[in-house]
Structure formats: structure tokens, C-alpha cells
Design a protein around this motif. Sequence first.
Motif, PDB file in Angstrom:
ATOM      1  N   PHE A  48       0.833  -1.526  -0.067  1.00 63.15           N
ATOM      2  CA  PHE A  48      -0.059   0.317  -0.174  1.00 63.15           C
ATOM      3  C   PHE A  48       1.162   0.871  -0.312  1.00 63.15           C
ATOM      4  N   TYR A  49       1.628   0.940   0.939  1.00 62.78           N
ATOM      5  CA  TYR A  49       3.020   2.406   0.667  1.00 62.78           C
ATOM      6  C   TYR A  49       3.940   2.698  -0.493  1.00 62.78           C
ATOM      7  N   ALA A  50       4.284   1.614  -0.803  1.00 58.89           N
ATOM      8  CA  ALA A  50       5.226   1.600  -2.084  1.00 58.89           C
ATOM      9  C   ALA A  50       4.208   2.112  -2.792  1.00 58.89           C
ATOM     10  N   ILE A  51       3.044   1.666  -3.108  1.00 57.61           N
ATOM     11  CA  ILE A  51       2.063   2.458  -4.104  1.00 57.61           C
ATOM     12  C   ILE A  51       1.590   3.093  -4.540  1.00 57.61           C
ATOM     13  N   ASP A  52       1.575   3.835  -3.326  1.00 56.62           N
ATOM     14  CA  ASP A  52       2.055   5.624  -2.549  1.00 56.62           C
ATOM     15  C   ASP A  52       2.891   6.394  -2.536  1.00 56.62           C
TER      16      ASP A  52
END
Length: 92
Positions: free
Chosen positions: A53-57
Motif C-alpha cells: 500500500f505504501y509502496a504504491i503511494d
Amino acid sequence: MIQPLKLHEAALVAAHVATEAAAELLRFVREGASSDQFAFGEEVAGRLAEALFYAIDIEDSGDAADLLTDGEKATIANLRAALQPFIEGRAS
């Protein structure tokens, strides 16, 4: 609601939870199942989902997103949207 993080904060969270998940996966390889009922002693899938999730952001905020097709952008947006309620549920 997930609080927005600065990019370096998101990277730190993603790295931390991914490292915890990787450590548990390696422990499983060395030692086997955590118990008769559970393969892992820690929540591996949830931590990897949070890291993703944070890598996508992070990736979405940079120039790399410009290299994606509209279809790829839509797929990634759908993945993030699917992860968000899961992550929010873990936080509560």
C-alpha cells in the motif's frame, strides 16, 4: 481513515513492515510452522499488504507513474483501493 504520510515516512513504514514479514517467512523456512494451527507467528500477509500500500503511494508520487499506460494506472489504483479498507481495518 489512513493519515497521509510524507514519502520518507511511507518508505520507512513500508520497509519496516516488509522486513518483519520477511523475517517471519525466513523463520518459517528454518523452523517450520509456528504451531499446529498456524504457519506463522506473525501476520505475514497483512504486513506485506501494508508495505505494498505504501509502496504504491511512493511510486505514484514520482515520475515513474508517467511511464505507465492508462490501463496500468487503473489497475494500480484498483489495487490500492482494494488494500485501503484492509489497512484501515488493521489500524483500528
